[in-house]
Design a protein around this motif. Structure first.
Motif, short mmCIF file in Angstrom:
data_model
loop_
_atom_site.label_atom_id
_atom_site.label_comp_id
_atom_site.label_asym_id
_atom_site.label_seq_id
_atom_site.Cartn_x
_atom_site.Cartn_y
_atom_site.Cartn_z
N THR A 120 0.83 -1.21 0.00
CA THR A 120 0.00 0.00 0.00
C THR A 120 0.86 1.26 0.00
O THR A 120 0.48 2.27 -0.59
CB THR A 120 -0.95 0.02 1.21
OG1 THR A 120 -0.21 -0.23 2.41
CG2 THR A 120 -2.04 -1.03 1.07
N VAL A 121 2.01 1.21 0.64
CA VAL A 121 2.91 2.37 0.62
C VAL A 121 3.51 2.53 -0.78
O VAL A 121 3.66 3.66 -1.28
CB VAL A 121 4.02 2.23 1.68
CG1 VAL A 121 4.99 3.40 1.61
CG2 VAL A 121 3.40 2.17 3.07
N ASP A 122 3.83 1.43 -1.43
CA ASP A 122 4.32 1.51 -2.80
C ASP A 122 3.29 2.18 -3.71
O ASP A 122 3.66 2.85 -4.68
CB ASP A 122 4.63 0.11 -3.34
CG ASP A 122 5.85 -0.52 -2.67
OD1 ASP A 122 6.67 0.23 -2.11
OD2 ASP A 122 5.96 -1.77 -2.69
N ALA A 123 2.01 2.01 -3.37
CA ALA A 123 0.94 2.57 -4.19
C ALA A 123 0.75 4.07 -4.00
O ALA A 123 -0.06 4.69 -4.70
CB ALA A 123 -0.38 1.85 -3.90
N ILE A 124 1.49 4.68 -3.05
CA ILE A 124 1.36 6.13 -2.84
C ILE A 124 2.71 6.84 -2.96
O ILE A 124 2.84 8.00 -2.56
CB ILE A 124 0.73 6.46 -1.47
CG1 ILE A 124 1.53 5.85 -0.32
CG2 ILE A 124 -0.73 5.98 -1.43
CD1 ILE A 124 1.05 6.29 1.05
N LYS A 125 3.70 6.16 -3.52
CA LYS A 125 5.03 6.78 -3.66
C LYS A 125 5.15 7.63 -4.92
O LYS A 125 5.92 8.58 -4.96
CB LYS A 125 6.11 5.70 -3.67
CG LYS A 125 6.39 5.10 -2.30
CD LYS A 125 7.54 4.11 -2.35
CE LYS A 125 7.88 3.57 -0.97
NZ LYS A 125 9.00 2.59 -1.01
N ALA A 126 4.41 7.29 -5.94
CA ALA A 126 4.45 8.05 -7.20
C ALA A 126 3.11 7.89 -7.89
O ALA A 126 2.41 6.90 -7.68
CB ALA A 126 5.59 7.55 -8.09
N SER A 127 2.76 8.86 -8.71
CA SER A 127 1.48 8.81 -9.42
C SER A 127 1.66 8.22 -10.81
O SER A 127 2.51 8.68 -11.58
CB SER A 127 0.87 10.21 -9.53
OG SER A 127 0.58 10.74 -8.25
#
Length: 223
Positions: free
Chosen positions: A171-178
Motif C-alpha cells: 500500500t505504501v508503494d501505491a502512494i510513492k508516485a502517481s
C-alpha cells in the motif's frame, strides 16, 4: 466513478468494458484484480504530487492531508491528542515537501521513528523552516518547548499510531508516485477502482481512507 472492490470481481468483470467510456485506473496493491487483466498493472497516487507548492492554498492542502491521516478517537471528549497529531503530521509533510525531491508519505514513518537526539535535531531543523507560512516551524517550536515532558511523549506516541502503516508494504508503494494525472478525472469520464482484499479492509482502512479523501479533495479543486 469510484469503486471500492474488496472481492476484485467487479473490477475483473467491468474494467475492460469501462475503457470504452474513458480512462480506467485500478489501484490494486495486492494484485487481486490486475493479475487477471491483460496489460493492466496496478495504478498509484502520490497525494503530495497533487499539492501545488506555489499555490495560496498549499498550506491548507497539507493540513487537509494530515487530517485524512488521523482517524480521530470519537470516544473521547478531549481532542487534544488528535489535534496535536494533525499539527505534527502536517508540519512534517510541509518539511519533507520543502526539503526533499520527490517526497512521499512513506517518509513520515522514517521521521517519527528516530532516537531522541535525532528527533531533537529534526525539530531544530524544522524550527527554521518558514515555508508554507511557517507550518513546520510553528509545530517544531511547540515540540521543542515541550521537549522531555510526558505530554510531548504522549503526542509522539499518538503520531506514530497514525503513521505506522506508512512504514512499508504494497500500500505504501501505491502512494510513492502517481501513475496517472488525477486532476484529469474532472476533464474526462474516468473509472477508478480501489481493490483491497476483504479480509484486509480493516487493517488497510487508513490506506483506503487516504485514497478516497485524495480523490474527493481533487474533485473539489476549483469548485
Amino acid at each position: 466513478v469510484v469503486v471500492i472492490d474488496p472481492k476484485a470481481v467487479n473490477t475483473i468483470v467491468t474494467a475492460e468494458r469501462r475503457k470504452e467510456f474513458g480512462g480506467v485506473h485500478v489501484i490494486d496493491p495486492f494484485q487481486q484484480a490486475t493479475k487477471h487483466l491483460n496489460g493492466m498493472s496496478s495504478a498509484s497516487i502520490n497525494p503530495l504530487e497533487l499539492i501545488d507548492k506555489t499555490s495560496f492554498r498549499a498550506r491548507d492542502d497539507i493540513k487537509r492531508l494530515a487530517s485524512a491521516l488521523v482517524i480521530r478517537n470519537t470516544g473521547t471528549k478531549d481532542p487534544h491528542w488528535d489535534d496535536e497529531a494533525e499539527t505534527v503530521i502536517a508540519a512534517m509533510i510541509a518539511h519533507i515537501m520543502s526539503k526533499i525531491e520527490n517526497p512521499h508519505l512513506g517518509m513520515l514513518s522514517e521521521m517519527v521513528y528516530q532516537s531522541p537526539d535525532d528527533m531533537e535535531e529534526l525539530w531544530l531543523d524544522m524550527a527554521v523552516n518558514y515555508d508554507f507560512e511557517s507550518l513546520a516551524r510553528n509545530a517544531a517550536l511547540g515540540r521543542l518547548e515541550a521537549s522531555g515532558t510526558d505530554e510531548s511523549k504522549s503526542v509522539m506516541v499518538n503520531v506514530r499510531k497514525h503513521v505506522d502503516w506508512l512504514g512499508g508494504g504494497p500500500t505504501v508503494d501505491a502512494i510513492k508516485a502517481s501513475s496517472f494525472h488525477l486532476p484529469d478525472i474532472k476533464k474526462e469520464p474516468t473509472s477508478l477502482y480501489i481493490v483491497v482484499p476483504y479480509e484486509m479492509l480493516e487493517v488497510q482502512s487508513r490506506f483506503v481512507r487516504l485514497i478516497i479523501n485524495t480523490v474527493i479533495n481533487q474533485m473539489t479543486v476549483g469548485g
